[in-house]
Design a protein around this motif. Structure first.
Motif, short mmCIF file in Angstrom:
data_model
loop_
_atom_site.label_atom_id
_atom_site.label_comp_id
_atom_site.label_asym_id
_atom_site.label_seq_id
_atom_site.Cartn_x
_atom_site.Cartn_y
_atom_site.Cartn_z
N ALA A 46 -11.79 -11.41 30.69
CA ALA A 46 -10.55 -11.00 31.35
C ALA A 46 -9.43 -10.91 30.31
CB ALA A 46 -10.16 -11.99 32.45
N ARG A 47 -8.42 -10.12 30.62
CA ARG A 47 -7.27 -10.02 29.72
C ARG A 47 -6.42 -11.28 29.82
NH1 ARG A 47 -2.01 -8.64 29.10
NH2 ARG A 47 -1.66 -8.95 31.34
N ARG A 48 -5.88 -11.71 28.69
CA ARG A 48 -5.01 -12.88 28.70
C ARG A 48 -3.68 -12.48 29.34
NH1 ARG A 48 -5.18 -17.32 25.59
NH2 ARG A 48 -6.42 -16.32 23.98
N GLY A 49 -3.48 -12.94 30.57
CA GLY A 49 -2.26 -12.61 31.28
C GLY A 49 -1.24 -13.72 31.29
N ASP A 50 -1.53 -14.78 30.52
CA ASP A 50 -0.64 -15.94 30.46
C ASP A 50 -0.89 -16.63 29.11
OD1 ASP A 50 0.57 -18.49 30.66
OD2 ASP A 50 0.33 -18.51 32.83
N SER A 51 0.17 -16.89 28.39
CA SER A 51 0.01 -17.49 27.06
C SER A 51 -0.63 -18.87 27.11
CB SER A 51 1.37 -17.58 26.35
OG SER A 51 2.28 -18.34 27.13
N ALA A 52 -0.59 -19.51 28.28
CA ALA A 52 -1.15 -20.86 28.41
C ALA A 52 -2.67 -20.84 28.60
CB ALA A 52 -0.50 -21.59 29.58
N LEU A 53 -3.24 -19.68 28.85
CA LEU A 53 -4.68 -19.60 29.09
C LEU A 53 -5.46 -19.84 27.80
CD1 LEU A 53 -4.84 -16.49 31.46
CD2 LEU A 53 -5.27 -18.88 32.08
N PRO A 54 -6.56 -20.57 27.85
CA PRO A 54 -7.35 -20.82 26.64
C PRO A 54 -8.16 -19.59 26.24
CG PRO A 54 -8.46 -21.74 28.56
CD PRO A 54 -7.14 -21.22 29.05
N ASP A 55 -8.58 -19.57 24.97
CA ASP A 55 -9.44 -18.47 24.52
C ASP A 55 -10.74 -18.46 25.32
OD1 ASP A 55 -7.57 -17.74 22.66
OD2 ASP A 55 -8.55 -18.79 21.00
N ARG A 56 -11.31 -19.63 25.49
CA ARG A 56 -12.55 -19.76 26.25
C ARG A 56 -12.48 -21.03 27.09
NH1 ARG A 56 -16.62 -16.36 24.31
NH2 ARG A 56 -18.27 -17.57 25.28
N ALA A 57 -13.08 -20.96 28.26
CA ALA A 57 -13.10 -22.14 29.14
C ALA A 57 -14.37 -22.10 29.98
CB ALA A 57 -11.87 -22.14 30.04
N ARG A 58 -14.88 -23.29 30.27
CA ARG A 58 -16.04 -23.38 31.16
C ARG A 58 -15.58 -23.29 32.60
NH1 ARG A 58 -20.37 -27.90 30.53
NH2 ARG A 58 -21.24 -26.53 32.13
N MET A 59 -16.36 -22.59 33.40
CA MET A 59 -16.06 -22.48 34.82
C MET A 59 -17.31 -22.90 35.60
SD MET A 59 -14.36 -19.24 36.84
CE MET A 59 -15.90 -18.32 36.93
N GLY A 60 -17.77 -24.09 35.31
CA GLY A 60 -19.00 -24.56 35.91
C GLY A 60 -20.18 -24.37 34.97
N ARG A 61 -21.28 -24.95 35.34
CA ARG A 61 -22.47 -24.89 34.50
C ARG A 61 -22.97 -23.46 34.37
NH1 ARG A 61 -27.97 -28.51 35.44
NH2 ARG A 61 -29.08 -27.80 33.57
N GLY A 62 -23.14 -23.00 33.13
CA GLY A 62 -23.67 -21.67 32.88
C GLY A 62 -22.65 -20.56 32.91
#
Length: 415
Positions: A46-62
């Motif tokens: 997804a496009r970074r729409g907020d400067s606070a968003l991390p480069d990568r993040a886990r959203m559950g297993r896998g």
């Protein structure tokens, strides 16, 4: 299978956390988690729409969410987003080289352009993965609902459907629209929007706080919709003058604390006073998804007056909570609601038609109960995210060259 979900304009982490967000974000977030439960590795781009968003993040297993820098780190309009699709495509191409997927699934036309461009850049170096294109909304359908005409977008949507290895839409109406644009019906799979039937349930607590005095004597109506043009909120407010035995809660728009300064909310409040129904109409603002089932369960009827509803997600969530539905037959709603079985479908969402349908249900609690039972059963049997993910997986496997003889998704049996 390694799967890349490309959804430039969504906020999957917000949806994962249960925050109020758009239907596209809910779709991508829910699909990603269910695909992971089927044993796949999923990355959402997804496009970074907020400067606070991390480069990568886990959203559950896998499941991993990767935020790509493309344009200013803020929410963009559709035209602004299109201006930065090239930069998003460049960042996506680099990401796909570093973590090559077996299939790429794009959501929306800007994401489709980025995905095809990114895959094409890989072609000279390695075999390219198939690209699956999903359309949550089509501009030709939006035009018929009175939304702005985007001729370039119409051409691009037709071109993307023709170039993708597989095309998926969320309703039979969208497949019909693509057929009118020259895309063969047989090449388009229909896989509906889903609902979390473990969260949106018939049994559970209810939220009583929004309701006015004498609530036990009134039919409770709830609607989850945007407050601006096209959401149908004006028609709902006007309808209340035709249904004196009912009260209405509208969820949507900004946070509740910001309603006082929101121009759409102020306009609706003035409209309610003009029609003499301000004592029976309540705006509660955006509701967190973790709290939304409690609000739905507190009502007797769910009403949607939206002129255009490509997802039908709010209707499905209401059905899953056991509510009969009154709605305009448009987009995903047409496939979700069975007229006369789970609710009442209307050709037009004008106040007179809405009023007649609501009065019919208000006077017949037996029908309300029967519709509600059938609605919950239909949501659980046809529209779970587990089923959506399984049907989407079948599309992926068919698109893979070595498994191209498997059938297209069985999403055409929405009825």
């Amino acid at each position: 299978m390694k799967i890349a979900l490309v959804s430039e304009h969504t906020r999957p982490l917000s949806a994962h956390r249960g925050e109020p967000t758009c239907g596209g974000s809910v779709h991508v977030s829910s699909l990603a988690r269910q695909l992971a439960r089927l044993g796949h590795r999923v990355t959402v781009y997804a496009r970074r729409g907020d400067s606070a968003l991390p480069d990568r993040a886990r959203m559950g297993r896998g499941v991993t969410v990767a935020h790509l820098a493309a344009g200013p780190p803020r929410t963009l309009t559709e035209s602004e987003s299109a201006e930065h699709t090239g930069a998003f495509a460049t960042a996506l191409a680099e990401a796909l080289v570093d973590d090559a997927p077996e299939v790429v699934h794009a959501f929306g036309w800007t994401s489709g352009l980025a995905a095809l461009s990114a895959v094409r850049r890989e072609a000279a170096e390695a075999p390219t993965p198939p690209v699956v294109q999903s359309f949550h909304s089509l501009n030709v359908a939006e035009q018929r609902a009175g939304l702005p005409r985007r001729d370039e977008r119409v051409r691009l949507e037709a071109a993307l459907a023709g170039r993708a290895d597989a095309v998926v839409v969320t309703s039979a109406e969208q497949r019909f629209e693509l057929a009118r644009m020259g895309v063969p019906r047989t090449s388009v799979g229909v896989i509906p929007f889903g609902v979390d039937t473990e969260h949106f349930t018939v049994e559970g607590a209810t939220a009583a706080s929004p309701w006015r005095r004498r609530r036990d004597e009134r039919v409770r109506i709830v609607s989850v919709t945007r407050l601006g043009t096209g959401g149908g909120a004006e028609a709902l407010v006007e309808t209340m003058s035709r249904v004196p035995e009912a009260e209405l809660v509208i969820a949507g728009g900004p946070a509740r604390d910001d309603l006082a300064i929101d121009p759409d909310a102020r306009r609706l409040e003035l409209l309610a006073k003009e029609h003499g129904v301000d004592d029976r109409v309540t705006l509660v603002g955006a509701v967190d998804r973790k709290e939304l089932p409690r609000l739905l369960r507190s009502a007797d009827v769910f009403v949607s007056a939206a002129g255009y509803e490509p997802y039908g997600g709010a209707v499905l969530e209401a059905m899953s909570c056991g509510l009969p539905v009154v709605a305009r037959a448009a987009g995903g709603v047409t496939d979700a609601v069975l007229d006369g079985t789970t609710g009442i479908l209307l050709r037009h969402a004008r106040p007179d038609a809405l009023g007649r349908a609501i009065r019919q249900l208000a006077a017949d609690p037996t029908s309300r109960t029967a519709f509600g039972i059938a609605a919950a059963d239909r949501a659980a049997s046809r529209f779970t995210w587990q089923r959506v993910a399984s049907e989407t997986e079948r599309v992926y496997r068919r698109a893979l060259p070595q498994e191209g003889d498997l059938p297209l998704a069985a999403g055409d049996d929405a009825h």
